[in-house]
Design an enzyme around this catalytic site. Structure first.
Site, mmCIF file in Angstrom:
data_model
loop_
_atom_site.group_PDB
_atom_site.id
_atom_site.type_symbol
_atom_site.label_atom_id
_atom_site.label_comp_id
_atom_site.label_asym_id
_atom_site.label_seq_id
_atom_site.Cartn_x
_atom_site.Cartn_y
_atom_site.Cartn_z
ATOM 1 N N ASP A 299 0.850 -1.192 0.000
ATOM 2 C CA ASP A 299 0.000 0.000 0.000
ATOM 3 C C ASP A 299 0.887 1.245 0.000
ATOM 4 O OD1 ASP A 299 -2.204 1.658 0.111
ATOM 5 O OD2 ASP A 299 -2.471 1.451 2.273
ATOM 6 N N CYS A 339 -2.708 4.520 -5.067
ATOM 7 C CA CYS A 339 -3.584 5.661 -4.760
ATOM 8 C C CYS A 339 -3.301 6.822 -5.709
ATOM 9 C CB CYS A 339 -3.409 6.095 -3.303
ATOM 10 S SG CYS A 339 -1.740 6.632 -2.873
#
Length: 395
Positions: A299, A339
């Site tokens: 992430d 992201c």
């Protein structure tokens, strides 16, 4: 009212309800609007298109608010928009297992440049446009009236404020100052959130659903959580019966917070270790030590803040995922995220295909992840869809 007349052919995006007008699309400006002023936008014939917030030094010269000519952008308009955004989170407001989530998501909630996140009894706000800065007192008052928080904290310290001619703004705006760590709940797990000094507004609530989805695969597995921050994926994996979890983050504050959160949830008796280290370096070290894992979570931060950085970011994503794939046992799972709004899901899949080829692995995409309902994607503003992820079986 100041009037912005668009160049011929530049009205199409406005008519399709896209909320941005770029400076290069403007043919003329009637009057001398200051940054943050409300302007009328017309086509080349002078026909009404929309109302918006003007900024003369931003590449996005007008951020559109309203397409109905009879509307009035006054205090009541702003209050109603905020009410609508909060009402859209009614299910979360009544969720006893979760008290941290996004209340207002900028353009997606028709409030360009306003982000508000709820952390238990506190609200963290980011004001990123000159138009929202103009109505700051109204925003704060409406949030106070609707939610009655213990305090509202300003995290308007993003560099993007400079593009709007705004200085950094930071600190307690109303109520009491938040403690060093505010304890929040997400899906029944407690977290200590550092609102004042944490990354962004304090906590990545956009991964709320994905933490549960990934943890469903963790039982009995050796899990590696990379870029773990305060431990969202780690805590969910431990609670869901992982055989062991290893967490990696370069931030000392993140590792300290992670350890506190493990103890906060009485999970410190479970097999867990952590490394304060650059993730890429640590992945190489794991490989040198011949460590293997059954489930790896990647992430990372935003590698592609704009389309101009897409090529460089693609190489970074490919190398990161290639290294992770080599650390997985045969048939292991890779939960990998981006992201970066500039990286769409198709591009992300292609990057992973390249990474698999370089790693000498076969990859199956078995689940796709996205942002939760408190981070809605407006149909006319696809740029708001920034978070995407894939669960991959690697063999």
């Amino acid at each position: 009212m100041f009037t912005i007349r668009l160049k011929k052919g530049k009205e199409k995006a406005v008519m399709q309800l896209h909320p941005w007008v770029f400076s290069g699309a403007i043919a003329s400006i009637k009057g001398k609007p200051a940054n943050g002023d409300i302007v009328t936008v017309t086509d080349t014939q002078g026909e009404f298109l929309a109302y918006g917030m003007f900024n003369g030094q931003s590449r996005v010269a007008v951020r559109l608010l309203e397409w109905m000519p009879e509307a009035t952008i006054d205090e009541n308009w702003w209050r109603n928009r905020i009410k609508q955004a909060i009402a859209g989170r009614s299910a979360l407001l009544n969720d006893g297992d979760t008290d941290t989530y996004r209340l207002i998501f900028s353009e997606a909630d028709y409030l360009p440049g306003l982000i508000a996140d709820k952390y238990a009894d506190f609200i963290s706000v980011q004001i990123l446009t000159s138009g929202i800065e103009r109505v700051r007192p109204v925003v704060l008052d409406e949030l106070q009236q609707l939610l009655k928080p213990a305090g509202i904290f300003d995290r308007s310290d993003a560099s993007s404020r400079s593009h709007e001619g705004l200085e950094v703004s930071y600190g307690t705006l109303s109520g009491v100052e938040p403690p060093e760590f505010v304890t929040v709940k997400e899906n029944g797990i407690a977290y200590g959130v550092n609102i004042a000094d944490g990354q962004k507004s304090g906590f990545y609530c956009d991964q709320r659903d994905n933490r549960m989805l990934v943890a469903a695969h963790a039982k009995g597995k050796r899990v590696l959580d990379c870029f773990c921050y305060s431990g969202g994926f780690t805590l969910n994996a431990l609670r869901n019966g992982a055989a062991s979890v290893t967490s990696v983050d370069s931030s000392a504050l993140a590792i300290e917070t992670l350890r506190k959160n493990i103890a906060l949830n009485n999970l410190d008796h479970l097999p867990h270790d952590d490394f304060q280290s650059d993730v890429n370096k640590q992945l190489r070290k794991f490989r040198e030590d011949e460590d293997k894992f059954d489930l790896i979570v990647l992430d990372p931060p935003k590698y592609a803040p704009s389309r101009s950085s897409l090529d460089k970011a693609s190489r970074a994503y490919k190398d990161l995922n290639r290294q992770a794939m080599k650390l997985l046992n045969h048939g292991g799972l890779l939960a990998t995220f981006s992201c970066s709004g500039a990286v769409d899901i198709g591009t992300f899949k292609q990057i992973l295909a390249w990474a698999a080829l370089d790693a000498g692995k076969e990859v199956q995409f078995i689940q796709q992840f996205s942002q939760p309902g408190d981070h809605p994607v407006r149909a006319s503003f696809p740029e708001g869809e920034y978070l995407k992820g894939l669960l991959c079986r690697v063999s």
